[in-house]
Design an enzyme around this catalytic site. Structure first.
Site, PDB file in Angstrom:
ATOM      1  N   ASP A 199       0.809  -1.226   0.000  1.00  0.00           N
ATOM      2  CA  ASP A 199       0.000   0.000   0.000  1.00  0.00           C
ATOM      3  C   ASP A 199       0.839   1.272   0.000  1.00  0.00           C
ATOM      4  O   ASP A 199       0.444   2.303   0.549  1.00  0.00           O
ATOM      5  CB  ASP A 199      -0.957   0.021   1.209  1.00  0.00           C
ATOM      6  CG  ASP A 199      -1.887  -1.177   1.208  1.00  0.00           C
ATOM      7  OD1 ASP A 199      -2.180  -1.695   0.120  1.00  0.00           O
ATOM      8  OD2 ASP A 199      -2.303  -1.591   2.301  1.00  0.00           O
ATOM      9  N   LYS A 222       1.914   2.001  -5.160  1.00  0.00           N
ATOM     10  CA  LYS A 222       2.478   1.412  -6.393  1.00  0.00           C
ATOM     11  C   LYS A 222       1.572   1.658  -7.595  1.00  0.00           C
ATOM     12  O   LYS A 222       2.047   1.974  -8.680  1.00  0.00           O
ATOM     13  CB  LYS A 222       2.679  -0.104  -6.215  1.00  0.00           C
ATOM     14  CG  LYS A 222       3.659  -0.480  -5.113  1.00  0.00           C
ATOM     15  CD  LYS A 222       3.699  -1.975  -4.892  1.00  0.00           C
ATOM     16  CE  LYS A 222       2.447  -2.558  -4.312  1.00  0.00           C
ATOM     17  NZ  LYS A 222       2.105  -2.149  -2.945  1.00  0.00           N
ATOM     18  N   GLY A 269      -4.547  -4.335  -3.812  1.00  0.00           N
ATOM     19  CA  GLY A 269      -5.500  -3.280  -4.150  1.00  0.00           C
ATOM     20  C   GLY A 269      -4.698  -2.060  -4.536  1.00  0.00           C
ATOM     21  O   GLY A 269      -4.047  -1.456  -3.682  1.00  0.00           O
ATOM     22  N   GLN A 323       2.083  -6.163  -3.143  1.00  0.00           N
ATOM     23  CA  GLN A 323       2.533  -6.247  -1.744  1.00  0.00           C
ATOM     24  C   GLN A 323       3.813  -5.408  -1.576  1.00  0.00           C
ATOM     25  O   GLN A 323       3.967  -4.417  -2.254  1.00  0.00           O
ATOM     26  CB  GLN A 323       2.741  -7.704  -1.307  1.00  0.00           C
ATOM     27  CG  GLN A 323       1.446  -8.510  -1.195  1.00  0.00           C
ATOM     28  CD  GLN A 323       0.840  -8.930  -2.512  1.00  0.00           C
ATOM     29  OE1 GLN A 323       1.483  -9.610  -3.302  1.00  0.00           O
ATOM     30  NE2 GLN A 323      -0.387  -8.566  -2.768  1.00  0.00           N
TER      31      GLN A 323
HETATM   32  P1  GDP Z   1      -0.704   0.253  -3.564  1.00  0.00           P
HETATM   33  O1  GDP Z   1      -1.302  -1.029  -3.081  1.00  0.00           O
HETATM   34  O2  GDP Z   1       0.760   0.330  -3.294  1.00  0.00           O
HETATM   35  O3  GDP Z   1      -1.023   0.540  -5.004  1.00  0.00           O
HETATM   36  O4  GDP Z   1      -1.375   1.411  -2.702  1.00  0.00           O
HETATM   37  P2  GDP Z   1      -2.951   1.558  -2.305  1.00  0.00           P
HETATM   38  O5  GDP Z   1      -3.713   2.018  -3.495  1.00  0.00           O
HETATM   39  O6  GDP Z   1      -3.424   0.341  -1.607  1.00  0.00           O
HETATM   40  O7  GDP Z   1      -2.854   2.662  -1.182  1.00  0.00           O
HETATM   41  C1  GDP Z   1      -2.327   3.924  -1.438  1.00  0.00           C
HETATM   42  C2  GDP Z   1      -3.389   4.976  -1.102  1.00  0.00           C
HETATM   43  O8  GDP Z   1      -2.787   6.244  -1.067  1.00  0.00           O
HETATM   44  C3  GDP Z   1      -4.487   5.065  -2.134  1.00  0.00           C
HETATM   45  O9  GDP Z   1      -5.677   5.442  -1.497  1.00  0.00           O
HETATM   46  C4  GDP Z   1      -4.006   6.183  -3.055  1.00  0.00           C
HETATM   47  O10 GDP Z   1      -5.067   6.834  -3.733  1.00  0.00           O
HETATM   48  C5  GDP Z   1      -3.358   7.087  -2.066  1.00  0.00           C
HETATM   49  N1  GDP Z   1      -2.224   7.883  -2.559  1.00  0.00           N
HETATM   50  C6  GDP Z   1      -1.236   7.536  -3.410  1.00  0.00           C
HETATM   51  N2  GDP Z   1      -0.300   8.510  -3.485  1.00  0.00           N
HETATM   52  C7  GDP Z   1      -0.729   9.504  -2.660  1.00  0.00           C
HETATM   53  C8  GDP Z   1      -0.183  10.763  -2.269  1.00  0.00           C
HETATM   54  O11 GDP Z   1       0.893  11.169  -2.672  1.00  0.00           O
HETATM   55  N3  GDP Z   1      -0.916  11.492  -1.373  1.00  0.00           N
HETATM   56  C9  GDP Z   1      -2.097  11.062  -0.865  1.00  0.00           C
HETATM   57  N4  GDP Z   1      -2.736  11.842   0.001  1.00  0.00           N
HETATM   58  N5  GDP Z   1      -2.637   9.881  -1.206  1.00  0.00           N
HETATM   59  C10 GDP Z   1      -1.957   9.105  -2.081  1.00  0.00           C
HETATM   60  P1  IMO Z   2      -0.859  -4.278  -2.208  1.00  0.00           P
HETATM   61  O1  IMO Z   2      -0.401  -4.858  -3.518  1.00  0.00           O
HETATM   62  C1  IMO Z   2      -1.027  -4.544   2.131  1.00  0.00           C
HETATM   63  C2  IMO Z   2      -0.919  -8.569   3.856  1.00  0.00           C
HETATM   64  C3  IMO Z   2      -2.171  -9.006   4.589  1.00  0.00           C
HETATM   65  C4  IMO Z   2      -1.566  -9.944   5.610  1.00  0.00           C
HETATM   66  C5  IMO Z   2      -0.435 -10.616   4.843  1.00  0.00           C
HETATM   67  C6  IMO Z   2      -0.819 -11.968   4.245  1.00  0.00           C
HETATM   68  O2  IMO Z   2      -2.171  -3.576  -2.298  1.00  0.00           O
HETATM   69  O3  IMO Z   2       0.220  -3.463  -1.587  1.00  0.00           O
HETATM   70  P2  IMO Z   2      -2.347 -12.691   2.182  1.00  0.00           P
HETATM   71  O4  IMO Z   2      -3.813 -12.464   1.951  1.00  0.00           O
HETATM   72  O5  IMO Z   2      -1.463 -12.150   1.122  1.00  0.00           O
HETATM   73  O6  IMO Z   2      -2.028 -14.128   2.516  1.00  0.00           O
HETATM   74  O7  IMO Z   2      -2.045 -11.863   3.542  1.00  0.00           O
HETATM   75  O8  IMO Z   2      -0.100  -9.734   3.780  1.00  0.00           O
HETATM   76  N1  IMO Z   2      -1.141  -8.097   2.455  1.00  0.00           N
HETATM   77  C7  IMO Z   2      -1.142  -6.822   2.084  1.00  0.00           C
HETATM   78  N2  IMO Z   2      -1.016  -5.690   2.823  1.00  0.00           N
HETATM   79  N3  IMO Z   2      -1.121  -4.475   0.781  1.00  0.00           N
HETATM   80  C8  IMO Z   2      -1.210  -5.583   0.034  1.00  0.00           C
HETATM   81  O9  IMO Z   2      -1.170  -5.572  -1.308  1.00  0.00           O
HETATM   82  C9  IMO Z   2      -1.255  -6.834   0.691  1.00  0.00           C
HETATM   83  N4  IMO Z   2      -1.365  -8.110   0.267  1.00  0.00           N
HETATM   84  C10 IMO Z   2      -1.275  -8.873   1.355  1.00  0.00           C
HETATM   85  O10 IMO Z   2      -2.835  -7.916   5.174  1.00  0.00           O
HETATM   86  O11 IMO Z   2      -0.977  -9.190   6.648  1.00  0.00           O
HETATM   87 MG    MG Z   3      -2.851  -1.680  -1.839  1.00  0.00          MG
END
Ligand code: GDP
Ligand code: IMO
Ligand code: MG
Length: 417
Positions: A13, A16, A40, A219
């Site tokens: 998260d 990416k 996600g 991840q």
């Molecule tokens: P990922 O799994 O690495 O693609 O990240 P996620 O989408 O799960 O979580 C990142 C969150 O931060 C999302 O809600 C994005 O919309 C938000 N986001 C990404 N870059 C920025 C930023 O520079 N500032 C803010 N405020 N939100 C951001």
């Molecule tokens: P993105 O790509 C954050 C975490 C879960 C749990 C552990 C194992 O959005 O960054 P799993 O279901 O993979 O067996 O869970 O890994 N986890 C993540 N945490 N972002 C993710 O993906 C994750 N994918 C798995 O919360 O701790």
């Molecule tokens: Mg994510």
């Protein structure tokens, strides 16, 4: 460099999806190389936010091809639903997406198995996303899994699915509902098998022609089963090196972009030395909207753990860092960064089970009161914000070439360092 690998440096998260989407114009393809529907990845466009789970993030850009590598595990029912939702939103991907025939499929029985395992672990539960990821990789390495290429033979697929249903008989959650889900699985997997393809040779061909390809990780490094905070990790490899293996490429030159959040978050259980279980942690969660993009769970929040980040930068051989969510730090009177630990057995960082014994030692940097949301100019950043970025790159050992200041795909400062 034609190949660019985008990898998370923390516990996932890090942003990416946003970074991949931002970099996608100018490349020919985006290839997901790890995980499955546990991911996600959020991309915010003028039309609103889209969360991608299995479809590569760069595919929201018209004309960009998508690949899914052999190292991924695919939930076919969720995948078709995601593709349909994208198509309804004006992002048709079907004609542009190819999936490795060697990618494994997630059967509904795996989710039951995972739920039972989590229950059995009790207070040691991992806090998984419940998407059947662990059992899918267990089956893969146990050599009893179902690959996408197997799904082209419908009757063989049905037999494999029936055998799994038999194994699950008597488990909590098995019954007519599970049988219906298995039937949906067979239909969806059979349909998806039409996308099965030799992803490795297609990508090698593009790279040989000088076409840029972005390898998109899921991840993060600290969730990697080899190098992360084992056993509180995911089950698929998620470091930059695994991109080569998953996509069918030999190790070769690549630009590695490590995505790092300006503070730390974690979803699920496991050690988190800089976690703040106090109003400051709550404020980071509120300002950063730190709720899981896949499960909606509140993310645990804390200051940046630069010790772990330096480890991840080195482990991935990062060429550069993309520092995201810097805007969230605006308004904190001071910003803390963990630069060492005390209480370590042997006095050196331990990244597996030993991490829970670590107590963070912080350096305190000045904060900045300004709201820098959406700022796109380096020179316009308040000096303490610039100093923070420079501190991070000096400490972690790679230049910060991208600074993200908001969720929108264009809220990015590019630095020529
Ligand atoms: P990922 O799994 O690495 O693609 O990240 P996620 O989408 O799960 O979580 C990142 C969150 O931060 C999302 O809600 C994005 O919309 C938000 N986001 C990404 N870059 C920025 C930023 O520079 N500032 C803010 N405020 N939100 C951001
Ligand atoms: P993105 O790509 C954050 C975490 C879960 C749990 C552990 C194992 O959005 O960054 P799993 O279901 O993979 O067996 O869970 O890994 N986890 C993540 N945490 N972002 C993710 O993906 C994750 N994918 C798995 O919360 O701790
Ligand atoms: Mg994510």
């Amino acid at each position: 460099m034609p190949l660019r690998i985008v990898v998370g440096l923390g516990w996932g998260d890090e942003g990416k999806g946003k970074v991949v989407d931002h970099l996608a114009p100018g490349s020919g393809a985006v290839a997901r190389f790890s995980g499955g529907a546990n991911a996600g990845h959020t991309v915010k466009t003028d039309g609103g936010s889209v969360v991608l789970h299995q479809v590569p993030s760069g595919m929201l850009r018209p004309g960009i091809a998508g690949f899914i590598g052999a190292g991924c595990v695919l939930d076919p029912v969720a995948m078709l639903a995601e593709m349909e939702a994208l198509s309804d939103a004006g992002h048709a991907v079907r004609g542009r997406l190819r999936v490795s025939g060697s990618a494994h499929l997630v059967h509904p029985v795996y989710r039951l198995v995972e739920a039972e395992e989590e229950l059995r672990r009790g207070s040691r539960a991992i806090g998984t996303t419940g998407r059947g990821i662990g059992p899918a990789y267990v089956r893969k390495f146990g050599r009893t899994g179902i690959r996408l290429e197997d799904a082209a033979d419908r009757s063989a697929l049905e037999s494999m699915s029936d055998a799994l249903l038999e194994e699950a008989a008597g488990m909590p959650g098995s019954g007519p509902d599970l049988a219906n889900q298995a039937a949906e699985f067979v239909d969806a997997a059979f349909e998806l098998s039409g996308l099965a393809s030799d992803v490795g040779s297609a990508i090698r061909g593009m790279l040989a022609d000088g076409v840029c390809v972005i390898a998109e990780g899921a991840q993060g490094t600290l969730l990697d089963p080899d190098h992360g905070t084992y056993p509180f990790v995911t089950s698929g490899s998620c470091t930059a090196a695994s991109a080569f293996q998953s996509l069918g490429l030999g190790p070769g030159p690549a630009l590695v972009t490590g995505v790092m959040k300006a503070y730390s978050t974690r979803v699920g259980a496991g050690p988190f030395p800089t976690e703040l279980d106090d109003p400051t942690g709550g404020e980071l969660r509120r300002k950063g909207r730190e709720y899981g993009a896949t499960t909606g769970r509140p993310r645990r929040c804390g200051w940046l753990d630069a010790v772990l980040m330096r480890y991840s930068v080195a482990l991935n051989g990062c060429s550069e860092i993309a520092l995201t969510l810097l805007d969230v730090l605006g308004g904190f009177p001071e910003i803390r960064v963990c630069t060492s630990y005390e209480g370590l057995p042997g006095g050196r960082p331990v990244f597996g089970r030993g991490l829970s014994a670590c107590r963070p030692v912080y350096e305190t940097l000045p904060g900045f009161p300004e709201d820098i949301s959406g700022e796109r100019s380096w020179d316009a950043l308040p000096p303490p914000a610039r100093r923070y970025v420079e501190f991070v790159e000096r400490f972690c050992g790679a230049p910060v070439r991208l600074v993200s200041t908001g969720p929108h795909r264009d809220d990015v400062i590019r630095r020529d360092v």
